[in-house]
Scaffold this motif. Structure first.
Motif, PDB file in Angstrom:
ATOM      1  N   PHE A 106      10.874  13.585   1.193  1.00 18.67           N
ATOM      2  CA  PHE A 106       9.651  14.357   1.045  1.00 18.67           C
ATOM      3  C   PHE A 106       8.549  13.806   1.946  1.00 18.67           C
ATOM      4  O   PHE A 106       8.645  12.708   2.506  1.00 18.67           O
ATOM      5  CB  PHE A 106       9.172  14.344  -0.408  1.00 18.67           C
ATOM      6  CG  PHE A 106       8.916  12.974  -0.984  1.00 18.67           C
ATOM      7  CD1 PHE A 106       7.650  12.410  -0.960  1.00 18.67           C
ATOM      8  CD2 PHE A 106       9.955  12.248  -1.582  1.00 18.67           C
ATOM      9  CE1 PHE A 106       7.412  11.160  -1.510  1.00 18.67           C
ATOM     10  CE2 PHE A 106       9.727  10.999  -2.133  1.00 18.67           C
ATOM     11  CZ  PHE A 106       8.450  10.452  -2.094  1.00 18.67           C
ATOM     12  N   ALA A 107       7.498  14.613   2.090  1.00 20.01           N
ATOM     13  CA  ALA A 107       6.304  14.195   2.832  1.00 20.01           C
ATOM     14  C   ALA A 107       5.287  13.613   1.867  1.00 20.01           C
ATOM     15  O   ALA A 107       5.135  14.093   0.740  1.00 20.01           O
ATOM     16  CB  ALA A 107       5.698  15.386   3.575  1.00 20.01           C
ATOM     17  N   PHE A 108       4.589  12.573   2.318  1.00 25.48           N
ATOM     18  CA  PHE A 108       3.537  11.963   1.509  1.00 25.48           C
ATOM     19  C   PHE A 108       2.431  11.520   2.461  1.00 25.48           C
ATOM     20  O   PHE A 108       2.708  11.072   3.580  1.00 25.48           O
ATOM     21  CB  PHE A 108       4.077  10.763   0.720  1.00 25.48           C
ATOM     22  CG  PHE A 108       3.348  10.507  -0.567  1.00 25.48           C
ATOM     23  CD1 PHE A 108       3.674  11.236  -1.708  1.00 25.48           C
ATOM     24  CD2 PHE A 108       2.346   9.560  -0.647  1.00 25.48           C
ATOM     25  CE1 PHE A 108       3.017  11.011  -2.908  1.00 25.48           C
ATOM     26  CE2 PHE A 108       1.680   9.318  -1.834  1.00 25.48           C
ATOM     27  CZ  PHE A 108       2.015  10.058  -2.973  1.00 25.48           C
ATOM     28  N   PRO A 109       1.179  11.642   2.040  1.00 23.86           N
ATOM     29  CA  PRO A 109       0.071  11.292   2.945  1.00 23.86           C
ATOM     30  C   PRO A 109       0.121   9.839   3.395  1.00 23.86           C
ATOM     31  O   PRO A 109       0.616   8.961   2.691  1.00 23.86           O
ATOM     32  CB  PRO A 109      -1.177  11.563   2.095  1.00 23.86           C
ATOM     33  CG  PRO A 109      -0.726  12.497   1.017  1.00 23.86           C
ATOM     34  CD  PRO A 109       0.685  12.144   0.740  1.00 23.86           C
ATOM     35  N   GLY A 110      -0.412   9.599   4.571  1.00 25.48           N
ATOM     36  CA  GLY A 110      -0.528   8.265   5.107  1.00 25.48           C
ATOM     37  C   GLY A 110      -1.980   7.781   5.047  1.00 25.48           C
ATOM     38  O   GLY A 110      -2.847   8.521   4.588  1.00 25.48           O
ATOM     39  N   PRO A 111      -2.242   6.562   5.426  1.00 30.44           N
ATOM     40  CA  PRO A 111      -1.375   5.668   6.196  1.00 30.44           C
ATOM     41  C   PRO A 111      -0.223   5.120   5.362  1.00 30.44           C
ATOM     42  O   PRO A 111      -0.354   4.962   4.148  1.00 30.44           O
ATOM     43  CB  PRO A 111      -2.322   4.540   6.627  1.00 30.44           C
ATOM     44  CG  PRO A 111      -3.380   4.509   5.569  1.00 30.44           C
ATOM     45  CD  PRO A 111      -3.577   5.949   5.177  1.00 30.44           C
ATOM     46  N   ILE A 131       6.738   2.499   2.137  1.00 28.01           N
ATOM     47  CA  ILE A 131       5.568   1.883   1.521  1.00 28.01           C
ATOM     48  C   ILE A 131       4.321   2.696   1.862  1.00 28.01           C
ATOM     49  O   ILE A 131       4.015   2.935   3.032  1.00 28.01           O
ATOM     50  CB  ILE A 131       5.391   0.432   1.992  1.00 28.01           C
ATOM     51  CG1 ILE A 131       6.645  -0.379   1.620  1.00 28.01           C
ATOM     52  CG2 ILE A 131       4.149  -0.189   1.372  1.00 28.01           C
ATOM     53  CD1 ILE A 131       6.657  -1.787   2.173  1.00 28.01           C
ATOM     54  N   ILE A 132       3.611   3.132   0.830  1.00 29.57           N
ATOM     55  CA  ILE A 132       2.399   3.931   0.995  1.00 29.57           C
ATOM     56  C   ILE A 132       1.185   3.007   1.010  1.00 29.57           C
ATOM     57  O   ILE A 132       1.059   2.109   0.173  1.00 29.57           O
ATOM     58  CB  ILE A 132       2.271   4.964  -0.139  1.00 29.57           C
ATOM     59  CG1 ILE A 132       3.554   5.819  -0.227  1.00 29.57           C
ATOM     60  CG2 ILE A 132       1.050   5.845   0.081  1.00 29.57           C
ATOM     61  CD1 ILE A 132       3.899   6.557   1.045  1.00 29.57           C
ATOM     62  N   GLY A 133       0.280   3.249   1.954  1.00 27.41           N
ATOM     63  CA  GLY A 133      -0.876   2.369   2.126  1.00 27.41           C
ATOM     64  C   GLY A 133      -2.125   2.858   1.411  1.00 27.41           C
ATOM     65  O   GLY A 133      -2.041   3.533   0.370  1.00 27.41           O
ATOM     66  N   ASP A 134      -3.271   2.563   1.988  1.00 31.08           N
ATOM     67  CA  ASP A 134      -4.560   2.869   1.351  1.00 31.08           C
ATOM     68  C   ASP A 134      -4.941   4.328   1.576  1.00 31.08           C
ATOM     69  O   ASP A 134      -5.565   4.670   2.586  1.00 31.08           O
ATOM     70  CB  ASP A 134      -5.661   1.960   1.912  1.00 31.08           C
ATOM     71  CG  ASP A 134      -5.438   0.504   1.533  1.00 31.08           C
ATOM     72  OD1 ASP A 134      -4.656   0.252   0.606  1.00 31.08           O
ATOM     73  OD2 ASP A 134      -6.050  -0.361   2.178  1.00 31.08           O
ATOM     74  N   LEU A 135      -4.583   5.193   0.649  1.00 26.43           N
ATOM     75  CA  LEU A 135      -4.865   6.614   0.775  1.00 26.43           C
ATOM     76  C   LEU A 135      -6.263   6.936   0.265  1.00 26.43           C
ATOM     77  O   LEU A 135      -6.610   6.587  -0.864  1.00 26.43           O
ATOM     78  CB  LEU A 135      -3.849   7.439  -0.023  1.00 26.43           C
ATOM     79  CG  LEU A 135      -2.364   7.230   0.288  1.00 26.43           C
ATOM     80  CD1 LEU A 135      -1.533   8.219  -0.497  1.00 26.43           C
ATOM     81  CD2 LEU A 135      -2.098   7.387   1.765  1.00 26.43           C
ATOM     82  N   ARG A 156      -3.888   2.007  -3.410  1.00 29.62           N
ATOM     83  CA  ARG A 156      -4.576   1.004  -2.597  1.00 29.62           C
ATOM     84  C   ARG A 156      -3.817  -0.321  -2.612  1.00 29.62           C
ATOM     85  O   ARG A 156      -3.326  -0.754  -3.647  1.00 29.62           O
ATOM     86  CB  ARG A 156      -6.004   0.797  -3.121  1.00 29.62           C
ATOM     87  CG  ARG A 156      -6.892   2.028  -3.044  1.00 29.62           C
ATOM     88  CD  ARG A 156      -7.406   2.273  -1.627  1.00 29.62           C
ATOM     89  NE  ARG A 156      -7.956   3.623  -1.481  1.00 29.62           N
ATOM     90  CZ  ARG A 156      -9.186   3.966  -1.834  1.00 29.62           C
ATOM     91  NH1 ARG A 156      -9.981   3.064  -2.369  1.00 29.62           N
ATOM     92  NH2 ARG A 156      -9.615   5.195  -1.636  1.00 29.62           N
ATOM     93  N   GLY A 157      -3.723  -0.910  -1.428  1.00 28.61           N
ATOM     94  CA  GLY A 157      -3.080  -2.214  -1.321  1.00 28.61           C
ATOM     95  C   GLY A 157      -1.627  -2.152  -0.935  1.00 28.61           C
ATOM     96  O   GLY A 157      -1.003  -3.182  -0.650  1.00 28.61           O
ATOM     97  N   GLY A 158      -1.047  -0.959  -0.911  1.00 22.48           N
ATOM     98  CA  GLY A 158       0.354  -0.806  -0.521  1.00 22.48           C
ATOM     99  C   GLY A 158       1.276  -0.735  -1.717  1.00 22.48           C
ATOM    100  O   GLY A 158       1.338  -1.658  -2.531  1.00 22.48           O
ATOM    101  N   VAL A 159       1.973   0.382  -1.842  1.00 25.32           N
ATOM    102  CA  VAL A 159       2.908   0.590  -2.959  1.00 25.32           C
ATOM    103  C   VAL A 159       4.284   0.953  -2.399  1.00 25.32           C
ATOM    104  O   VAL A 159       4.418   1.876  -1.591  1.00 25.32           O
ATOM    105  CB  VAL A 159       2.414   1.704  -3.898  1.00 25.32           C
ATOM    106  CG1 VAL A 159       3.448   1.984  -4.991  1.00 25.32           C
ATOM    107  CG2 VAL A 159       1.079   1.317  -4.512  1.00 25.32           C
ATOM    108  N   ALA A 160       5.312   0.252  -2.837  1.00 28.03           N
ATOM    109  CA  ALA A 160       6.678   0.484  -2.363  1.00 28.03           C
ATOM    110  C   ALA A 160       7.275   1.690  -3.091  1.00 28.03           C
ATOM    111  O   ALA A 160       8.160   1.559  -3.940  1.00 28.03           O
ATOM    112  CB  ALA A 160       7.523  -0.761  -2.576  1.00 28.03           C
ATOM    113  N   LEU A 161       6.805   2.877  -2.745  1.00 29.27           N
ATOM    114  CA  LEU A 161       7.220   4.099  -3.437  1.00 29.27           C
ATOM    115  C   LEU A 161       8.684   4.421  -3.195  1.00 29.27           C
ATOM    116  O   LEU A 161       9.419   4.779  -4.122  1.00 29.27           O
ATOM    117  CB  LEU A 161       6.330   5.265  -2.992  1.00 29.27           C
ATOM    118  CG  LEU A 161       6.636   6.629  -3.606  1.00 29.27           C
ATOM    119  CD1 LEU A 161       6.548   6.571  -5.129  1.00 29.27           C
ATOM    120  CD2 LEU A 161       5.671   7.689  -3.048  1.00 29.27           C
ATOM    121  N   GLY A 162       9.137   4.329  -1.942  1.00 33.22           N
ATOM    122  CA  GLY A 162      10.533   4.614  -1.641  1.00 33.22           C
ATOM    123  C   GLY A 162      11.487   3.700  -2.387  1.00 33.22           C
ATOM    124  O   GLY A 162      12.410   4.172  -3.063  1.00 33.22           O
TER     125      GLY A 162
END
Length: 369
Positions: free
Chosen positions: A70-75, A82-86, A93-99
């Motif tokens: 799927f698509a997820f907003p960046g950075p 890993i999703i960054g500070d959206l 915030r701080g980076g989350v290991a979503l995958g």
């Protein structure tokens, strides 16, 4: 590609307001979509919603899914999931290991990318590229297109690049980013400041002198159409300027990509007011110190939404040239053309198909490599 594939991939349309979960097999949605409110300010609740949504999709499937994509907003560090500070998702915030989180829960590969990339990939494999190539074949034209620049016009200025059926992500996940290109009009600003929802509203307000607090691009479009009271000239100019500014960035990108251009996203609904400025910019000339003029692109640009341009784009202008000192002839394609089109799939559908294809390509590449 993948139109007849029997593997199933679970997908997600991750908006700022809602998460819509689904699954695709053979380029077709195969379940009833499940929608939950996006919990943007509480990480635990957001992850619970993601787990619940995908779990309920999986319960509808007859076969085990091979991946989540799927698509997820960046950075984001998309390669590692890993999703960054959206800005719109403070919970991340701080980076989350979503995958890795979803992979741990479901035991299958998880692929996350940005919407511009997946929009372009969906259009390249199941949208504009196969459609155009089918038209060229029907017209008896041997030319075929394999490269694509996909542009999304909406809250921001998104893009993705596909080269010979491969999505360009880049070594740092920044491949295809146009939003941060230099703004043609305001050279110290990013292009997105003139190519976005906020740009349409700002320009309309500047030209009309009206308060824009409650106006959205759809309202400004209605003013341009004459179905809503307002300054029609300002409305038309606001979309025309967006087209011109987008066109300047697209020209820069096309010097590297050299392929078809397809446009989608919410603001693309005003295409008939955006494309004239875009085409004007893409067809302008540039000069040398000696005064010699060149077209700003080496390729003739055809607006495929206009009948005459579309017809000219499909024309076969190839000729046969003789190999020196032989009787053999070689086909010579002496006309360089690219087409600009509006997505017929729609951004949401193209992104979903792109997510599906990207997951299968990555899986196939892993087992082949």
């Amino acid at each position: 590609m993948y139109k007849h594939d029997q593997r199933t991939v679970m997908t997600l349309d991750a908006g700022g307001t809602n998460f819509v979960f689904s699954a695709i097999c053979g380029n077709q949605d195969i379940v009833t979509p499940i929608c939950y409110p996006a919990v943007s300010d509480n990480l635990e609740e957001c992850l619970t919603v993601l787990h619940r949504g995908f779990s309920q999709v999986k319960e509808q499937l007859e076969d085990e899914p091979v991946a989540i994509s799927f698509a997820f907003p960046g950075p984001a560090d998309y390669k590692n999931g890993i999703i960054g500070d959206l800005p719109n998702f403070p919970a991340f915030r701080g980076g989350v290991a979503l995958g890795p989180f979803l992979k741990e829960k479901f035991g299958i590969p998880v692929f996350i990318n940005n919407d511009g990339n997946l929009f372009a990939y969906g259009e390249a494999l199941a949208g504009i590229l196969p459609s155009v190539n089918e038209e060229l074949e029907a017209a008896g034209n041997p030319k075929r297109y394999r490269n694509l620049l996909g542009i999304t016009l909406g809250t921001g200025f998104g893009a993705g690049v596909v080269i010979d059926n491969c999505l360009l992500t880049g070594d740092n996940g920044c491949g295809g980013d146009v939003w941060i290109m230099r703004n043609k009009k305001y050279t110290d600003l990013i292009a997105e400041e003139s190519v976005s929802i906020r740009a349409v509203r700002r320009v309309y307000g500047e030209l009309s002198g009206e308060t824009i607090e409650n106006l959205m691009p759809k309202d400004i479009y209605d003013i341009a159409e004459g179905t809503r009271t307002g300054n029609r000239e300002a409305a038309l100019k606001s979309f025309d300027e967006l087209g011109e500014m987008a066109g300047a960035a697209i020209v820069s990108a096309l010097h590297i990509v050299d392929g078809m251009v397809v446009i989608g996203g919410g603001v693309s609904g005003a295409a008939k007011y955006i494309l004239p400025g875009m085409m004007r910019e893409m067809r302008r000339s540039i000069s040398t110190f000696s005064g010699r003029d060149f077209d700003c692109l080496q390729m003739e640009v055809c607006n495929l939404m206009e009948a005459d341009d579309h017809k000219r784009f499909l024309e076969n202008t190839s000729t046969w040239v003789q190999v020196p000192f032989t009787k053999r002839e070689i086909l010579y394609n002496h006309t360089k053309r690219i087409g600009v089109a509006i997505s017929t799939l729609g951004a949401s559908k193209a992104i979903a198909l792109g997510a599906y294809a990207f997951a299968l390509q990555q899986i196939d590449r892993k087992y082949k490599g």
